[in-house]
Design a protein around this motif. Structure first.
Motif, PDB file in Angstrom:
ATOM      1  N   VAL A   1       0.864  -1.177   0.000  1.00 56.94           N
ATOM      2  CA  VAL A   1       0.000   0.000   0.000  1.00 56.94           C
ATOM      3  C   VAL A   1       0.903   1.229   0.000  1.00 56.94           C
ATOM      4  O   VAL A   1       1.726   1.397   0.902  1.00 56.94           O
ATOM      5  CB  VAL A   1      -0.895   0.020   1.265  1.00 56.94           C
ATOM      6  CG1 VAL A   1      -1.779   1.260   1.277  1.00 56.94           C
ATOM      7  CG2 VAL A   1      -1.733  -1.252   1.361  1.00 56.94           C
ATOM      8  N   LEU A   2       0.758   2.074  -1.020  1.00 54.95           N
ATOM      9  CA  LEU A   2       1.538   3.316  -1.031  1.00 54.95           C
ATOM     10  C   LEU A   2       0.700   4.415  -0.398  1.00 54.95           C
ATOM     11  O   LEU A   2      -0.353   4.783  -0.920  1.00 54.95           O
ATOM     12  CB  LEU A   2       1.908   3.721  -2.465  1.00 54.95           C
ATOM     13  CG  LEU A   2       2.862   2.827  -3.244  1.00 54.95           C
ATOM     14  CD1 LEU A   2       3.295   3.512  -4.543  1.00 54.95           C
ATOM     15  CD2 LEU A   2       4.088   2.488  -2.403  1.00 54.95           C
ATOM     16  N   GLY A   3       1.169   4.943   0.734  1.00 58.86           N
ATOM     17  CA  GLY A   3       0.469   6.049   1.374  1.00 58.86           C
ATOM     18  C   GLY A   3      -0.202   5.637   2.664  1.00 58.86           C
ATOM     19  O   GLY A   3      -0.938   4.640   2.712  1.00 58.86           O
ATOM     20  N   GLY A   4       0.072   6.389   3.730  1.00 59.59           N
ATOM     21  CA  GLY A   4      -0.489   6.073   5.042  1.00 59.59           C
ATOM     22  C   GLY A   4      -1.508   7.100   5.504  1.00 59.59           C
ATOM     23  O   GLY A   4      -1.523   7.501   6.661  1.00 59.59           O
ATOM     24  N   GLY A   5      -2.377   7.505   4.587  1.00 58.57           N
ATOM     25  CA  GLY A   5      -3.473   8.396   4.972  1.00 58.57           C
ATOM     26  C   GLY A   5      -4.695   7.573   5.356  1.00 58.57           C
ATOM     27  O   GLY A   5      -4.571   6.392   5.710  1.00 58.57           O
ATOM     28  N   VAL A   6      -5.867   8.174   5.271  1.00 56.69           N
ATOM     29  CA  VAL A   6      -7.101   7.479   5.655  1.00 56.69           C
ATOM     30  C   VAL A   6      -7.270   6.191   4.848  1.00 56.69           C
ATOM     31  O   VAL A   6      -7.455   5.105   5.406  1.00 56.69           O
ATOM     32  CB  VAL A   6      -8.344   8.376   5.397  1.00 56.69           C
ATOM     33  CG1 VAL A   6      -9.617   7.663   5.819  1.00 56.69           C
ATOM     34  CG2 VAL A   6      -8.222   9.699   6.093  1.00 56.69           C
TER      35      VAL A   6
ATOM     36  N   ASP B   1       2.206  -8.489  -5.240  1.00 54.62           N
ATOM     37  CA  ASP B   1       1.234  -9.194  -6.074  1.00 54.62           C
ATOM     38  C   ASP B   1       0.041  -8.278  -6.352  1.00 54.62           C
ATOM     39  O   ASP B   1      -0.570  -8.322  -7.398  1.00 54.62           O
ATOM     40  CB  ASP B   1       0.768 -10.474  -5.372  1.00 54.62           C
ATOM     41  CG  ASP B   1       1.927 -11.446  -5.182  1.00 54.62           C
ATOM     42  OD1 ASP B   1       2.579 -11.786  -6.181  1.00 54.62           O
ATOM     43  OD2 ASP B   1       2.199 -11.823  -4.021  1.00 54.62           O
ATOM     44  N   HIS B   2      -0.261  -7.463  -5.329  1.00 50.98           N
ATOM     45  CA  HIS B   2      -1.339  -6.474  -5.487  1.00 50.98           C
ATOM     46  C   HIS B   2      -0.860  -5.165  -4.885  1.00 50.98           C
ATOM     47  O   HIS B   2      -0.290  -5.151  -3.796  1.00 50.98           O
ATOM     48  CB  HIS B   2      -2.614  -6.947  -4.788  1.00 50.98           C
ATOM     49  CG  HIS B   2      -3.105  -8.252  -5.320  1.00 50.98           C
ATOM     50  ND1 HIS B   2      -3.812  -8.367  -6.490  1.00 50.98           N
ATOM     51  CD2 HIS B   2      -2.924  -9.514  -4.872  1.00 50.98           C
ATOM     52  CE1 HIS B   2      -4.067  -9.628  -6.734  1.00 50.98           C
ATOM     53  NE2 HIS B   2      -3.536 -10.354  -5.765  1.00 50.98           N
ATOM     54  N   LEU B   3      -1.121  -4.076  -5.606  1.00 50.33           N
ATOM     55  CA  LEU B   3      -0.643  -2.759  -5.158  1.00 50.33           C
ATOM     56  C   LEU B   3      -1.827  -1.823  -4.965  1.00 50.33           C
ATOM     57  O   LEU B   3      -2.746  -1.792  -5.791  1.00 50.33           O
ATOM     58  CB  LEU B   3       0.311  -2.183  -6.217  1.00 50.33           C
ATOM     59  CG  LEU B   3       0.889  -0.788  -5.944  1.00 50.33           C
ATOM     60  CD1 LEU B   3       1.842  -0.825  -4.746  1.00 50.33           C
ATOM     61  CD2 LEU B   3       1.642  -0.270  -7.176  1.00 50.33           C
ATOM     62  N   VAL B   4      -1.795  -1.058  -3.888  1.00 49.58           N
ATOM     63  CA  VAL B   4      -2.852  -0.074  -3.625  1.00 49.58           C
ATOM     64  C   VAL B   4      -2.230   1.325  -3.651  1.00 49.58           C
ATOM     65  O   VAL B   4      -1.284   1.603  -2.908  1.00 49.58           O
ATOM     66  CB  VAL B   4      -3.510  -0.327  -2.242  1.00 49.58           C
ATOM     67  CG1 VAL B   4      -4.594   0.721  -1.971  1.00 49.58           C
ATOM     68  CG2 VAL B   4      -4.095  -1.732  -2.179  1.00 49.58           C
ATOM     69  N   LEU B   5      -2.757   2.170  -4.519  1.00 46.61           N
ATOM     70  CA  LEU B   5      -2.262   3.537  -4.610  1.00 46.61           C
ATOM     71  C   LEU B   5      -3.157   4.431  -3.746  1.00 46.61           C
ATOM     72  O   LEU B   5      -4.302   4.722  -4.099  1.00 46.61           O
ATOM     73  CB  LEU B   5      -2.268   4.014  -6.067  1.00 46.61           C
ATOM     74  CG  LEU B   5      -1.514   3.108  -7.055  1.00 46.61           C
ATOM     75  CD1 LEU B   5      -1.665   3.629  -8.480  1.00 46.61           C
ATOM     76  CD2 LEU B   5      -0.043   2.999  -6.668  1.00 46.61           C
ATOM     77  N   ALA B   6      -2.626   4.807  -2.603  1.00 45.59           N
ATOM     78  CA  ALA B   6      -3.365   5.673  -1.670  1.00 45.59           C
ATOM     79  C   ALA B   6      -2.493   6.892  -1.387  1.00 45.59           C
ATOM     80  O   ALA B   6      -2.272   7.278  -0.251  1.00 45.59           O
ATOM     81  CB  ALA B   6      -3.681   4.899  -0.392  1.00 45.59           C
TER      82      ALA B   6
END
Lengths: 81, 378
Positions: free
Chosen positions: B7-12, B99-104
């Motif tokens: 997960v990229l980004g540690g916001g909400v 394997d799975h990426l989350v752009l946050a």
């Protein structure tokens, strides 16, 4: 009669999107775009019928087409300056 | 081998997706959050800091304290994403495979895009900006206050209206109202994008003597002449200009070729997947969806992203889809607020502003740290 639409640089599907809404999204796209480019916004909001042409006229861009579709309207605007 | 979710980004959005996935998948997945600051900032609080109603201290917490123990936190900036090799490259070297990426990755403020904005105007879109504005308001002795929008899209669409109503109230309390003119420069032909909310707000503005100038999209600021000009061709004078700065998506995504011209991720409005990369999901401010850029949007999108990734990992058919659900409060000043709740199929019908909604917003702000990141409010 069919309307000949120009090549669309960016299409925004704002159907069902109340906030920030179709006009706001269109203004954003036009701000970021280049002169001469055409932008399309799909809106199911009845208010767009008046809002979008009113802003296009005020900002002196070109309202190319308003096309009725099933349950929504398609607005095509060219950035004039 | 467990599936690797990054997960990229540690916001909400990023924090909530990471916690939900870790809870749901346990040993079936490793979940890693990559965040450059390692601090989680509650951005809706900036407005209260600017108005002198909140201390900056309660706005930030260590991201580690908000993540479940089994979520790994890497406090480092990502330099690039390589969707073909399925790796995230870090600025200081090294890569993290996924394997799975989350752009946050949220949005960033690009004040320099508007000529004169940095020198001539204030805003409450960063902690520094909010603190500078608080000082400007503290020393303000009356004059022309203009509030406007210098870029679309921007975070929290109701914020300029809220700030206008709240700053007018502040000027009254300080005994400066008779010496001041308050003007909202609206990008649209009404005070607020949502028409029913505009119908509630405009009479309040009128009653309080707040001027509304419509179809005014800020194009430039002249700090010497103290004027703001619009792309519709109009110019207004000011003594204090408070303008929402332009926003762009994260640079790392631009450098990776994953975004459009504005830096936003092309995202499917139902599945929240990148339209060109099925293993990449996006949520919150990072997407190109024409919906509110707000914590609330990220909050309601996160369970969908988590559920769909969990299905892909377990090999079941993903069932949940994002319905466009957003809920936000709108402060109208004088201790009152209203609420906007809507989705793709249901436009908002905001209730009459009341003290109850004001206190609901206050309670939500206070309870945020122990509810939202952990997924305790659905």
């Amino acid at each position: 009669m069919t309307t000949e639409l120009p090549a669309i640089t960016k299409s925004i599907d704002a159907r069902g999107m109340a906030c920030p809404g179709p006009l706001m999204s269109l203004i954003g796209a036009i701000r970021a775009g280049a002169v001469g480019e055409a932008f399309e916004v799909l809106s199911s909001d009845a208010g767009s019928r008046t809002d979008i042409p009113a802003w296009v006229a005020k900002a002196k861009h070109e309202m190319v087409a308003v096309v009725d579709e099933q349950g929504y309207a398609r607005f095509v605007v060219r950035k004039a300056h | 081998m467990p599936a690797r979710v990054v997960v990229l980004g540690g916001g909400v959005g990023g924090t909530l997706v990471a916690n939900l996935l870790s809870k749901r998948l346990g040993r079936d997945a490793t979940v890693t959050v990559v965040d450059g600051s390692g601090m989680h900032v509650y951005q809706p609080g900036f407005l209260y800091v600017a108005l002198g109603q909140a201390d900056a201290l309660w706005l930030a917490r260590d991201e580690r304290t908000l993540l479940r123990k089994d979520v790994e936190l890497v406090v480092e900036n990502a330099a690039r994403v390589d969707p073909t090799a399925q790796v995230v490259q870090l600025v200081r070297g090294g890569t993290i495979p996924y394997d799975h990426l989350v752009l946050a990755t949220g949005s960033r403020i690009v004040r320099e895009q508007i000529p004169g904005l940095v020198a001539g105007a204030h805003d409450f879109y960063s902690l520094d900006g909010a603190l500078r504005l608080r000082e400007a308001l503290r020393t303000f002795r009356g004059g022309r206050v203009v509030i406007g929008v210098a870029g679309i899209p921007y975070k929290c669409p109701p914020a300029p209206v809220e700030f206008t109503l709240m700053v007018e109230e502040l000027l009254r309390h300080k005994g400066l109202r008779s010496r001041s003119q308050v003007t909202l420069l609206s990008p649209l032909n009404r005070a607020f994008t949502v028409e029913p909310a505009s119908k509630l707000v405009q009479p309040i503005m009128e009653k309080r003597g707040i001027e509304l100038q419509t179809f005014f999209n800020v194009e430039s600021v002249d700090p010497d002449k103290h004027t703001v000009s619009s792309l519709e061709g109009e110019t207004v004078e000011y003594d204090l200009a408070i303008l929402v700065p332009p926003h762009r998506g994260a640079k790392v995504l631009e450098d990776s070729g994953l975004v459009d011209d504005g830096g936003w991720v092309p995202t499917d409005r139902a599945t929240l997947q990148h339209t060109a990369h099925e293993r990449i999901f996006a949520l919150g401010d990072a997407t190109d969806l024409p919906i509110s850029k707000s914590g609330s949007t990220a909050h309601f999108e996160a369970p969908i992203v988590a559920s769909r990734i969990a299905s892909l990992i377990k090999g079941t058919a993903p069932r949940e889809a994002y319905t466009g659900r957003v809920m936000c409060f709108l402060e109208t000043g004088n201790g009152r607020a209203t609420a906007l709740r809507f989705d793709y199929a249901h436009p908002p019908t905001p209730p009459t502003p009341s003290r109850m909604w004001h206190w609901a917003k206050w309670a939500f702000n206070r309870a945020y740290w122990i509810t939202v990141p952990q997924g305790r409010i659905a």
